[in-house]
Motif scaffolding. Structure first.
Motif, PDB file in Angstrom:
ATOM      1  N   ASP A 420       0.832  -1.206   0.000  1.00 28.84           N
ATOM      2  CA  ASP A 420       0.000   0.000   0.000  1.00 28.84           C
ATOM      3  C   ASP A 420       0.864   1.253   0.000  1.00 28.84           C
ATOM      4  OD1 ASP A 420      -2.293  -1.526   0.013  1.00 28.84           O
ATOM      5  OD2 ASP A 420      -2.749  -1.210   2.141  1.00 28.84           O
ATOM      6  N   SER A 465      -3.639  -3.845  -8.663  1.00 30.34           N
ATOM      7  CA  SER A 465      -5.032  -3.428  -8.863  1.00 30.34           C
ATOM      8  C   SER A 465      -5.935  -4.643  -9.060  1.00 30.34           C
ATOM      9  CB  SER A 465      -5.142  -2.487 -10.067  1.00 30.34           C
ATOM     10  OG  SER A 465      -4.974  -3.179 -11.294  1.00 30.34           O
ATOM     11  N   LEU A 468      -6.435  -6.271  -5.652  1.00 33.12           N
ATOM     12  CA  LEU A 468      -7.370  -5.463  -4.862  1.00 33.12           C
ATOM     13  C   LEU A 468      -8.807  -5.663  -5.336  1.00 33.12           C
ATOM     14  CD1 LEU A 468      -5.333  -2.123  -4.747  1.00 33.12           C
ATOM     15  CD2 LEU A 468      -5.822  -3.574  -2.770  1.00 33.12           C
ATOM     16  N   SER A 469      -8.984  -5.733  -6.659  1.00 30.76           N
ATOM     17  CA  SER A 469     -10.334  -5.897  -7.208  1.00 30.76           C
ATOM     18  C   SER A 469     -10.970  -7.191  -6.726  1.00 30.76           C
ATOM     19  CB  SER A 469     -10.292  -5.880  -8.742  1.00 30.76           C
ATOM     20  OG  SER A 469      -9.907  -4.618  -9.230  1.00 30.76           O
ATOM     21  N   ASN A 472     -12.015  -6.731  -3.258  1.00 30.57           N
ATOM     22  CA  ASN A 472     -12.883  -5.575  -3.021  1.00 30.57           C
ATOM     23  C   ASN A 472     -12.238  -4.596  -2.038  1.00 30.57           C
ATOM     24  OD1 ASN A 472     -15.198  -4.043  -3.489  1.00 30.57           O
ATOM     25  ND2 ASN A 472     -16.286  -4.941  -1.735  1.00 30.57           N
ATOM     26  N   HIS A 473     -10.954  -4.302  -2.257  1.00 27.99           N
ATOM     27  CA  HIS A 473     -10.196  -3.406  -1.392  1.00 27.99           C
ATOM     28  C   HIS A 473      -9.774  -2.151  -2.153  1.00 27.99           C
ATOM     29  CE1 HIS A 473     -10.025  -6.453   1.678  1.00 27.99           C
ATOM     30  NE2 HIS A 473      -9.113  -5.806   2.382  1.00 27.99           N
ATOM     31  N   VAL A 474      -9.440  -1.106  -1.392  1.00 30.08           N
ATOM     32  CA  VAL A 474      -8.800   0.088  -1.928  1.00 30.08           C
ATOM     33  C   VAL A 474      -7.529   0.333  -1.121  1.00 30.08           C
ATOM     34  CG1 VAL A 474     -10.964   1.125  -2.708  1.00 30.08           C
ATOM     35  CG2 VAL A 474     -10.092   1.635  -0.405  1.00 30.08           C
ATOM     36  N   SER A 481      -7.879   7.808  -0.712  1.00 27.83           N
ATOM     37  CA  SER A 481      -7.790   6.391  -1.037  1.00 27.83           C
ATOM     38  C   SER A 481      -7.684   6.237  -2.542  1.00 27.83           C
ATOM     39  CB  SER A 481      -9.004   5.621  -0.505  1.00 27.83           C
ATOM     40  OG  SER A 481     -10.195   6.083  -1.105  1.00 27.83           O
ATOM     41  N   SER A 483      -8.474   3.607  -5.675  1.00 28.84           N
ATOM     42  CA  SER A 483      -9.229   2.429  -6.083  1.00 28.84           C
ATOM     43  C   SER A 483      -8.439   1.621  -7.104  1.00 28.84           C
ATOM     44  CB  SER A 483     -10.561   2.858  -6.702  1.00 28.84           C
ATOM     45  OG  SER A 483     -10.324   3.520  -7.942  1.00 28.84           O
ATOM     46  N   PRO A 484      -8.811   0.355  -7.306  1.00 27.74           N
ATOM     47  CA  PRO A 484      -8.159  -0.430  -8.357  1.00 27.74           C
ATOM     48  C   PRO A 484      -8.272   0.231  -9.729  1.00 27.74           C
ATOM     49  CG  PRO A 484      -9.407  -1.867  -6.907  1.00 27.74           C
ATOM     50  CD  PRO A 484      -9.744  -0.468  -6.501  1.00 27.74           C
TER      51      PRO A 484
END
Length: 601
Positions: A420, A465, A468-469, A472-474, A481, A483-484
């Motif tokens: 991150d 990305s 993360l997708s 379902n995370h950012v 934040s 996003s993907p």
């Protein structure tokens, strides 16, 4: 290999002198460094500046109508680029005056882009993506993918197969390894020269394998060619590791090779063999080799189970050797591998990198425990925004984080935190930004051949990305934040820049688009092929092709060159190797990127 030092040392306030060799028989450059024995590294947060006391001396045969470039003052990189292994700063003389003919003047942007930290991150990245949008074109990513993979056939060494598609190349280096009583034929030439460097070749193979692992299912008809590119690398790495406790890490004498300009089919320079063993360790190159073999074993798991097992078993042995006999390979092989591919970052990251790939390939508990036990000892959190042939930290964190995001290994949570932080370090508009962007929106980091940073960091953006997708995370970046979708957008912007969406409308992939580099720093491409000129062209006879203002006679389709400087300026000229030389480790991460965007235009 990029001719000459890949990085130039900046220590204290001493000046660095760069001169260009004036002799036609010795094309290339000579770098003279100051005596640093009594000069401690600059550990303050204040940037130091250097001046080139004398401008570069251009070779007499080159007609140069003007020199275009900003001030000779060069800012050292910030403390975040500090290399713990050598305790020095490294920088690229990116602002050297550029060589231009009357018909090839350079467009110079005024300065690099900076963004106020207060701007919302979405707005800033959106702005980057819209830069030059009026001239942006819809790219044929499938065509670019085909050409990107084809490039590797132009870099092949050894006996070429009947289905070789780059027809102007022929067999070369058919006796490599004979002086040491081993067979070291095959493999890849790393760049525009005729040396086989094991460290970047192994990293190239790892990244080709990772591209197939994550994006192979959407490569369509190019999947077979991508898999063959992986196998050309692993076949050689198996030869280089055939003897227990030994890894052959280089074939060819770089100094003599760089004093010649000849196609690989004619080369008569020394084919010196360099190796590491128990008394002369090289955990860095051995670790990367183990990582490449382990990653490739996943590629062949269902395609060729027998070959896959051979790769994995060899990876286990090579990793055990790397971990048991620790040390940097350039300590004992300094005269052979430096200043070309010195280990500037230490070997610790390669040990973790290899363990991560062995864990992914074998699912054996011992590698999971090794990673957890050695996370701090081997400094997993160091220089988290670096990734390339010499520094695996960001790659380790992204690769291992997938386990956490998939809910498989909560014990790896700290690696996700590091991943991150890596993402935040790339995002304009955040207080965490640790990379520079050119006015045209290209990622720019200190060191030669900037496109290696662009493609490798963009690959990690895209891979993370996707992870993360699925979860379902950012990514949290302070009070913002990411996003993907945002990470994919930034990665796409970098790819589009390479393909021509940039201030000078230049595609930096040879053979793609209507305007691309014509005079790349590449021996085989710039010297007439053996099909056209069967007679031998010797070491010194090739110099006239190096200095010629004419385009290269052999188009190395798919080659991505080092790229423009921080002001988006590009000299289409062979002597400027940092800008005009392609490398295998620029293209390897780009394979995965292009595969994804071809499937998601």
């Amino acid at each position: 290999m990029v001719d000459g030092s890949k990085r130039h040392n900046c220590v204290g306030t001493e000046a660095a002198t760069v001169t260009y060799n004036k002799s036609l028989s010795h094309p290339g450059k000579t770098v003279t460094r100051p005596d640093q024995s009594n000069n401690p590294p600059n550990k303050s947060n204040k940037p130091c500046t250097h001046r080139y006391p004398n401008p570069p001396i251009l070779s007499d045969p080159i007609t140069c109508s003007n020199l275009i470039g900003p001030s000779s003052r060069i800012q050292c990189p910030t403390l975040s680029l500090y290399k713990a292994k050598r305790r020095r700063f490294h920088f690229s003389p990116a602002f050297l005056p550029f060589l231009a003919s009357p018909s090839r003047k350079l467009e110079m942007a005024p300065k690099a882009v900076t963004f106020p930290a207060a701007l919302p991150v979405v707005f800033v990245v959106f702005t980057l993506c819209l830069m030059f949008s009026a001239s942006a074109t819809a790219h044929d990513y499938s065509d670019a993918l085909r050409k990107c993979i084809l490039f590797f056939e132009g870099q092949r060494s050894g006996k070429l197969p009947p289905d070789q598609r780059v027809r102007w190349r022929s067999h070369s280096a058919l006796h490599d390894g004979a002086s040491a009583g081993v067979d070291l034929t095959g493999g890849y030439y790393d760049a525009g020269d005729n040396i086989k460097f094991g460290f970047p070749m192994a990293f190239t193979t790892t990244m080709l394998a990772w591209s197939v692992i994550d994006f192979g299912r959407i490569m369509g008809p190019e999947l077979g060619n991508a898999v063959r590119a992986v196998k050309w690398g692993t076949d050689y790495l198996l030869k280089a590791t055939a003897t227990d406790g030994v890894v052959y890490v280089q074939v060819g004498d770089a100094i003599s090779d760089h004093n010649c300009w000849e196609r690989p089919e004619d080369m008569d320079t020394l084919r010196t063999v360099s190796k590491i063993d128990r008394n002369h360790p090289g955990s860095d190159v051995a670790g990367e080799t183990a990582a490449a073999l382990a990653a490739a074993s996943i590629v062949f798991r269902s395609r060729d189970p027998t070959y896959s097992r051979i790769l994995l078993n060899r990876a286990v042995k090579v990793f055990r050797f790397a971990d048991t006999y620790r040390g940097a390979y350039s300590n004992d092989l300094h005269s052979a591998v430096c200043p070309f591919y010195c280990d500037n970052n230490g070997y610790q990251d390669e040990l973790l990198w290899a363990a991560a790939w062995l864990h992914k390939a074998s699912r054996r508990r011992q590698y999971r425990e090794y990673i957890i036990k050695n996370e701090v000892i081997l400094r997993a959190g160091d220089t988290i925004n670096e990734f390339g042939w010499d520094n695996k930290h960001a790659g380790i964190n992204v690769l291992v984080s997938k386990e956490v995001l998939m809910g498989k290994s909560p014990g790896f949570k700290s690696f996700q935190n590091n991943a991150d932080a890596f993402i935040c370090s790339l995002l304009p508009g955040t207080t965490h930004l640790e990379v520079q962007y050119s006015p045209g929106g290209l990622i720019f980091k200190a060191g030669g051949s900037n496109m290696q940073h662009v493609t490798s960091l963009s690959f990690l953006l895209l891979a993370y990305s996707n992870y993360l997708s699925h979860a379902n995370h950012v990514v949290p970046c302070g009070d913002k934040s990411a996003s993907p979708a945002l990470l994919k957008s930034l990665a796409r912007r970098q790819v589009n820049y390479i393909l021509g969406d940039n201030p000078i409308k230049m595609s930096y992939m040879v053979g793609y688009g209507s305007r691309y580099p014509q005079r790349i720093h590449h021996r085989g491409s710039s010297v007439p092929s053996v099909r056209v000129h069967p007679a031998r062209i010797g070491c010194k006879a090739g110099s006239r092709y190096f200095f010629s203002p004419d385009p290269n006679p052999n188009v190395l389709v798919g080659a991505v060159v080092g790229g423009p400087n921080t002001t988006d300026a590009f000299p289409d000229s062979r002597p400027f190797f940092q800008e005009s030389e392609p490398t295998t480790y620029i293209n390897a991460p780009l394979v995965g990127l292009l595969a994804y965007f071809a499937a998601h235009p």
